[in-house]
Motif scaffolding. Sequence first.
Motif, mmCIF file in Angstrom:
data_model
loop_
_atom_site.group_PDB
_atom_site.id
_atom_site.type_symbol
_atom_site.label_atom_id
_atom_site.label_comp_id
_atom_site.label_asym_id
_atom_site.label_seq_id
_atom_site.Cartn_x
_atom_site.Cartn_y
_atom_site.Cartn_z
ATOM 1 N N GLN A 109 32.809 57.798 44.433
ATOM 2 C CA GLN A 109 33.566 58.400 43.327
ATOM 3 C C GLN A 109 34.224 57.336 42.472
ATOM 4 O O GLN A 109 34.287 57.450 41.249
ATOM 5 C CB GLN A 109 34.622 59.374 43.865
ATOM 6 C CG GLN A 109 34.031 60.645 44.448
ATOM 7 C CD GLN A 109 33.015 61.295 43.530
ATOM 8 O OE1 GLN A 109 33.267 61.516 42.348
ATOM 9 N NE2 GLN A 109 31.825 61.576 44.058
ATOM 10 N N TRP A 110 34.713 56.282 43.110
ATOM 11 C CA TRP A 110 35.312 55.172 42.363
ATOM 12 C C TRP A 110 34.264 54.579 41.419
ATOM 13 O O TRP A 110 34.523 54.333 40.245
ATOM 14 C CB TRP A 110 35.840 54.108 43.340
ATOM 15 C CG TRP A 110 36.600 52.994 42.679
ATOM 16 C CD1 TRP A 110 37.962 52.904 42.538
ATOM 17 C CD2 TRP A 110 36.053 51.817 42.057
ATOM 18 N NE1 TRP A 110 38.294 51.754 41.872
ATOM 19 C CE2 TRP A 110 37.153 51.072 41.558
ATOM 20 C CE3 TRP A 110 34.763 51.326 41.868
ATOM 21 C CZ2 TRP A 110 36.997 49.854 40.890
ATOM 22 C CZ3 TRP A 110 34.600 50.118 41.197
ATOM 23 C CH2 TRP A 110 35.706 49.399 40.709
ATOM 24 N N ALA A 111 33.056 54.380 41.943
ATOM 25 C CA ALA A 111 31.987 53.752 41.167
ATOM 26 C C ALA A 111 31.579 54.622 39.980
ATOM 27 O O ALA A 111 31.308 54.115 38.885
ATOM 28 C CB ALA A 111 30.787 53.474 42.070
ATOM 29 N N LYS A 144 48.025 44.453 45.092
ATOM 30 C CA LYS A 144 47.205 45.129 44.074
ATOM 31 C C LYS A 144 45.759 44.620 44.057
ATOM 32 O O LYS A 144 45.143 44.541 45.086
ATOM 33 C CB LYS A 144 47.874 44.985 42.705
ATOM 34 C CG LYS A 144 49.262 45.634 42.706
ATOM 35 C CD LYS A 144 49.776 45.924 41.325
ATOM 36 C CE LYS A 144 51.094 46.676 41.422
ATOM 37 N NZ LYS A 144 51.782 46.766 40.153
ATOM 38 N N GLU A 145 45.245 44.257 42.866
ATOM 39 C CA GLU A 145 43.831 43.891 42.776
ATOM 40 C C GLU A 145 43.498 42.565 43.462
ATOM 41 O O GLU A 145 42.330 42.191 43.528
ATOM 42 C CB GLU A 145 43.358 43.866 41.320
ATOM 43 C CG GLU A 145 43.013 45.245 40.771
ATOM 44 C CD GLU A 145 44.210 45.951 40.147
ATOM 45 O OE1 GLU A 145 45.302 45.321 40.099
ATOM 46 O OE2 GLU A 145 44.077 47.124 39.728
ATOM 47 N N GLU A 146 44.512 41.863 43.957
ATOM 48 C CA GLU A 146 44.201 40.680 44.778
ATOM 49 C C GLU A 146 43.514 41.104 46.073
ATOM 50 O O GLU A 146 42.826 40.313 46.707
ATOM 51 C CB GLU A 146 45.493 39.932 45.149
ATOM 52 C CG GLU A 146 46.126 39.211 43.981
ATOM 53 C CD GLU A 146 47.492 38.613 44.333
ATOM 54 O OE1 GLU A 146 47.924 37.732 43.574
ATOM 55 O OE2 GLU A 146 48.121 39.019 45.333
ATOM 56 N N ILE A 147 43.758 42.340 46.474
ATOM 57 C CA ILE A 147 43.091 42.881 47.657
ATOM 58 C C ILE A 147 41.740 43.437 47.204
ATOM 59 O O ILE A 147 41.684 44.222 46.270
ATOM 60 C CB ILE A 147 43.927 44.029 48.275
ATOM 61 C CG1 ILE A 147 45.372 43.574 48.485
ATOM 62 C CG2 ILE A 147 43.292 44.542 49.558
ATOM 63 C CD1 ILE A 147 46.356 44.725 48.652
ATOM 64 N N PRO A 148 40.636 43.027 47.846
ATOM 65 C CA PRO A 148 39.331 43.538 47.397
ATOM 66 C C PRO A 148 39.287 45.062 47.419
ATOM 67 O O PRO A 148 39.847 45.688 48.324
ATOM 68 C CB PRO A 148 38.347 42.960 48.416
ATOM 69 C CG PRO A 148 39.046 41.811 49.041
ATOM 70 C CD PRO A 148 40.515 42.104 48.977
ATOM 71 N N LEU A 149 38.623 45.623 46.417
ATOM 72 C CA LEU A 149 38.495 47.083 46.312
ATOM 73 C C LEU A 149 38.072 47.730 47.629
ATOM 74 O O LEU A 149 38.660 48.712 48.077
ATOM 75 C CB LEU A 149 37.467 47.420 45.222
ATOM 76 C CG LEU A 149 37.052 48.882 45.153
ATOM 77 C CD1 LEU A 149 38.171 49.740 44.615
ATOM 78 C CD2 LEU A 149 35.782 49.045 44.327
ATOM 79 N N ILE A 150 37.024 47.186 48.241
ATOM 80 C CA ILE A 150 36.502 47.792 49.472
ATOM 81 C C ILE A 150 37.562 47.839 50.571
ATOM 82 O O ILE A 150 37.625 48.778 51.347
ATOM 83 C CB ILE A 150 35.264 47.025 49.982
ATOM 84 C CG1 ILE A 150 35.517 45.528 49.871
ATOM 85 C CG2 ILE A 150 34.025 47.429 49.205
ATOM 86 C CD1 ILE A 150 34.484 44.666 50.504
ATOM 87 N N ALA A 151 38.412 46.825 50.630
ATOM 88 C CA ALA A 151 39.469 46.807 51.656
ATOM 89 C C ALA A 151 40.547 47.831 51.311
ATOM 90 O O ALA A 151 41.126 48.463 52.194
ATOM 91 C CB ALA A 151 40.071 45.413 51.769
ATOM 92 N N ARG A 152 40.823 48.027 50.016
ATOM 93 C CA ARG A 152 41.796 49.060 49.618
ATOM 94 C C ARG A 152 41.287 50.435 50.020
ATOM 95 O O ARG A 152 42.052 51.315 50.389
ATOM 96 C CB ARG A 152 42.037 48.998 48.097
ATOM 97 C CG ARG A 152 42.505 47.619 47.645
ATOM 98 C CD ARG A 152 43.068 47.569 46.233
ATOM 99 N NE ARG A 152 42.337 48.197 45.174
ATOM 100 C CZ ARG A 152 41.559 47.581 44.275
ATOM 101 N NH1 ARG A 152 41.344 46.272 44.355
ATOM 102 N NH2 ARG A 152 40.992 48.245 43.296
ATOM 103 N N ILE A 153 39.994 50.613 49.939
ATOM 104 C CA ILE A 153 39.398 51.893 50.322
ATOM 105 C C ILE A 153 39.457 52.084 51.842
ATOM 106 O O ILE A 153 39.914 53.106 52.340
ATOM 107 C CB ILE A 153 37.933 51.978 49.819
ATOM 108 C CG1 ILE A 153 37.907 52.052 48.287
ATOM 109 C CG2 ILE A 153 37.219 53.172 50.446
ATOM 110 C CD1 ILE A 153 36.508 51.986 47.684
HETATM 111 C C1 SIN Z 1 38.618 45.723 41.908
HETATM 112 O O1 SIN Z 1 39.133 46.683 41.282
HETATM 113 O O2 SIN Z 1 39.124 45.249 42.924
HETATM 114 C C2 SIN Z 1 37.385 45.070 41.416
HETATM 115 C C3 SIN Z 1 36.197 45.930 41.513
HETATM 116 C C4 SIN Z 1 35.136 45.543 42.486
HETATM 117 O O3 SIN Z 1 35.377 44.846 43.511
HETATM 118 O O4 SIN Z 1 33.989 45.995 42.297
#
Ligand code: SIN
Length: 413
Positions: free
Chosen positions: A229-231, A339-348
Motif C-alpha cells: 500500500q505504501w508503494a 524519522k526517514e533516517e530509519i529505512p522504510l522497511i524497518a519502519r514497517i
Molecule cells: C523512505 O521513505 O524511507 C525512502 C523510501 C524507500 O526506502 O523506498
Amino acid sequence: MGFQHSQYSRYPRNEIAAIMKRIEQFNHLQDIDAILDQILEEARSLSNADAGSIFIVEDDRLRFGYVHNDTLFKKNEANEEIYVDFSVPIDDQSIVGYVALTGKTIVIEDAYNLPSGSPFTFNSEYDLKAGYKTRSILAVPLYTFHGRMVGVMQLINAKDEKGQVIQFLKKIQDLIPLLANNAAVAIDRGIMNREMILRMVKMAELRDPTETGAHVQRVGAYSAEIYQQWAIRHGIDTQEKNREKDLIRLAAMLHDVGKVGIPDNILKKPEKLTEREFDTMKMHTVYGCRLFMNQKSSLDKMSMQIALNHHEKWNGEGYPGKIEDLMRPNVRPGPPKKKEEIPLIARIVSLADVFDALISMRVYKDPWTDKQAFESIEAGAGSHFDPEIVEIFFQILPVIQAIRLKYRESKMF
Ligand code: SIN
Ligand code: C2E
Ligand code: SIN
Ligand code: FE
Ligand code: FE
C-alpha cells in the motif's frame, strides 16, 4: 532448455519466445507467495481469464495457495481473500481434486452443465459464498522438473475482446501446460526458500519459544501488505513494488534471529528485565545485522537493514541508534536515529512486530485484547511509529485479520 524441437515443434516460435519471457519472470522471485502471484498473473494474461487460483499439494490434500479475481477484487487494493485458509481432499469431489488425483488437464465449457458421465463434480460452494458465476474452466497440474506434482492451477472464465465469457481456446489449452510445467520449478524453489527460512527461525525459536514460525510469518505478511500500500501511494512502479514486497516478506521473518546471541537467563526471564538486562537484550539487533553484513544478495541486504533497525522509533527514542563500527566486540548503542533516517522497511516491520507481540503470549506478559493493541498502535503514531505506516495499517485491517487467521500457531504454512 530444448523447446525448439521435438514435442514443442507444433508451437509457433514467437509464442514460445513469449512464454519463455514470462517464465523468466518467475526466476527473479524468491518467496512462494510472490511466485504464485506471478504465475497466476502470467497464466491469466495469456488466456485472458477473469479469475484463477492455485492449490498446493500438502500431504494427501490440496491447500489453497493463491487467488486472483478481476470481478470480485479491485486491482491494487489490499485483498484478504489471498489469506483464506482451507484445503480440499484429492478426490473426484472437486475439479482441482480430480486434476491432482489423475494428473490430467481438464477443460470445461460450463461448470454448471457438465457433460453427463463426467468423472468429477463441480463444487459451487465458493461461487455461492463469493457471489461469483464460474463458467469456463481450464485446470492443469503443476509438476516439478523431476515429475513430482506440487499443485494445481485453475483458470476461470476466459473472455473475448468484448469481455464476454467464452471457453478456453484450443491454442490456450496447449500453451498453459507449457507455462505450468516451468512454473512448477519456481514453486518448488519458493517452498524451499520459505522452509529454509523457517528452519533458521526454528533455531532462534529453540532459544526464544515466542519467535515461532507462525509469529514470523504473520510479521512477514503484515509487512508485505503494508509495503504494497505504501508503494502504491508513492507511485512505485509495479515491477519494483513486486520485487520489494517479495523480499520484505522473507527478510521481515528474520527480524529477530539475532536473539540467538542473547543468554537464556535474559531471553526466558518470566518477568520484567532490569535495565542492565535490557541493555544486553538490545544487542539482538546488532547480532542479527552481523549475520547478513558481508553478504551481497538483495535479500541479505534487506534482512540486515531490518534486523538492525526494527527497534528504532520515529521520534529517535529507539535502539541501537547510529553505530559506526558494528563489528566492534563491545558495541554499545549510538546517537539517536529518527524519522526517514530509519529505512522504510524497518519502519514497517517495527509496527508489524510490535502489533504481533502485543496480541501474542510472551513469557513476561499475557496477550493484549485487540482493542488495547489497536489503541496502543494508534497512540504510537508520530512517536514510536511513522504516522503514515499507522494510517496504512488501519486502512488494511481486514487483511491484517485474515493473516492472523491463516498463520495460527503450530502450522508450517
Ligand atoms: C523512505 O521513505 O524511507 C525512502 C523510501 C524507500 O526506502 O523506498
Ligand atoms: P518481543 O517480545 O518480540 O517484543 C517486541 C516489541 O513489542 C517490544 O520491543 C515492544 O516494543 C513491544 N511490546 C511487547 N510487549 C509489550 C508490552 O507488554 N508493552 C509494551 N508497551 N510494548 C510491548 P522491546 O521493548 O524493545 O523488546 C524487545 C525484546 O526484548 C522483546 O521482544 C522481548 O524478547 C524482550 N523483552 C522486552 N521486555 C521484556 C521483559 O520485561 N521481560 C522479558 N523476559 N523480555 C523482555
Ligand atoms: C503452501 O505452500 O502451502 C502455499 C503457500 C502459502 O501458503 O503461502
Ligand atoms: Fe526484536
Ligand atoms: Fe518478533
